[in-house]
Write an enzyme that holds these catalytic residues in place. Structure first.
Site: not given
Length: 460
Positions: A362, A369
């Site tokens: 992340h 995403g």
């Protein structure tokens, strides 16, 4: 007697004034009301006035509220009472967990009795109920896995349940024995599935680029890819609205600016990949990922686009690594991605693992995403596969498999990506078959094989 206390010829008022003057004279003689003391008293009085003004100014300052108003249900000023309340809540949670576990075990026993009487469907429902009540109970997961393996012949789902049981109790004897037995079977099934997908890729590769049906399929798949990719993140645009924005670059009434910009950003990132990265020989670099993200977020938040995050973020139950580790983890990730071991993997497996590893790190504040899915599709397109379309209606399943991967078993996520890859290939092959004049929307039964349309509730 009272008259005797007054001086002769002087009234009461004059007498009081006389005594007050005497007291003041005495104080002056003692030095109490010296000039210095009088000056200090004036300074103290001015200071008190100044402090009072400051307090009035402070009272006008907006106080800091640590949580939104709607998140503050109750404020307890008593430390002992709040501590007692927390203890009560912990005890209640423990009692509820114990009750749920007891109910789950009772459901398992009932399932065994029902199955013995010849009602496997009801037994399966009871076992699923037990797994929902106690999702981390090793015995419950093992019993459900045994049922799926014996009654449903679903080795993949059973193996996933055995793995979940071992994640909770690593030395669980029954789950460990089953896992050792099913590991090779599952590996063989996964290998055969990937070979089947590769065969469909080969069938697609022989279709000439000049085919009008192939060009129509590519165009339709592009719109659906953008629509489903932003839809997974919560974008409410319909497929028709997404197509309208991409074709005309005009706004859709009633939709937010961010939703428009998410579509435009993903379109820009896809065009960047198609024009620069697909045919480029060599390793994938950190600059490539940054440039993809810069375009993904370029319309929504240009200041954050292409920049690693500098603060901690929280993603549901997953807490990504701290920002001070981002550069190191990205270096390790890219070293693995370009290693010989990674390049020897099947492209679908490699793409799924790259997706998971990047989204686990992340590295960005937002758009992780979308960037991870674009990186996955870059790897697939370089290997001759079309961009994989993950349906927005499969959003829950998609995140559930990511959570399972965080818990230690990444294989269900790889299988999920493989199924999405095969479904996308089916779309292209169906669209390029003769006498097919319309490309259906993804999710319609006509392009879903019997195997793909099977529900995955058994695995969850």
């Amino acid at each position: 007697m009272r008259a005797a206390t007054l001086l002769p010829g002087i009234g009461k008022t004059h007498t009081q004034a006389f005594f007050l003057g005497s007291v003041l004279s005495a104080l002056l003689l003692c030095g109490y009301y010296s000039k210095d003391n009088i000056k200090k008293a004036d300074e103290n009085d001015n200071s008190n006035r100044k402090n009072a003004i400051d307090r009035r100014d402070i009272a006008r300052i907006k106080p800091f509220i640590p949580l939104p108003n709607e998140a503050i249900e109750q404020y307890d000023d008593g430390e002992s009472e709040s501590q007692l309340q927390r203890q009560w809540q912990e005890e209640i949670a423990g009692v509820e967990a114990g009750a749920a576990e007891a109910e789950a075990l009772a459901a398992v026993r009932a399932a065994e009795e029902v199955r013995a009487r010849g009602n496997p469907d009801k037994a399966f429902r009871l076992l699923r109920r037990a797994a929902a009540l106690a999702p981390k109970h090793a015995d419950v997961l093992t019993r459900l896995g045994e049922f799926l393996e014996e009654a449903r012949r679903d080795v993949l789902a059973a193996d996933a349940l055995y793995a979940r049981a071992l994640a909770t109790v690593p030395d669980h004897p029954v789950a460990l024995a089953h896992r050792r037995r099913t590991a090779n079977l599952v590996e063989t099934l996964d290998r055969n599935s990937l070979q089947k997908i590769e065969d469909k890729r080969n069938a697609l590769s022989i279709i000439p680029d000049s085919s009008a049906a192939f060009r129509r399929a590519k165009k339709e798949a592009y719109f659906q890819h953008v629509y489903h990719t932003v839809g997974i993140e919560g974008n409410t645009m319909t497929l028709q609205q997404t197509r309208f924005i991409l074709e005309t670059k005009l706004a859709v009434a009633g939709k937010s600016i961010d939703e428009h910009n998410e579509i435009l950003g993903l379109d820009a990132a896809m065009k960047y990949i198609n024009s620069t990265l697909i045919h480029r020989m060599g390793e994938i670099t950190v600059d490539d990922i940054i440039e993809i993200h810069r375009r993904v977020l370029g319309y929504v938040d240009p200041t954050e686009g292409g920049c690693f995050r500098r603060t901690q973020v929280y993603v549901g139950g997953h807490i990504p690594p701290g920002p001070m580790f981002i550069n190191l983890l990205m270096d390790q990730f890219l070293k693995w991605l370009n290693s010989d071991d990674a390049l020897e993997m099947h492209p679908v497996r490699l793409a799924a693992l790259a997706h998971y590893k990047l989204v686990h790190i992340h590295p960005f504040t937002d758009g992780n995403g979308r960037t991870s899915r674009l990186l996955m599709n870059l790897i697939l397109m370089q290997a001759g596969y079309p961009p994989v379309i993950i349906l927005k209606q499969d959003r829950h399943m998609y995140y559930q498999h990511l959570q399972t991967a965080n818990e230690g078993d990444v294989r269900p996520f790889i299988r999920f990506i493989a199924e999405c890859t095969e479904r996308t290939l089916d779309l292209y092959l169906w669209a390029t078959t003769e006498f097919s004049h319309q490309v259906p929307a993804l999710g319609q039964p006509i392009i879903l094989s019997e195997e793909n349309s099977k529900s995955e509730d058994e695995i969850s």
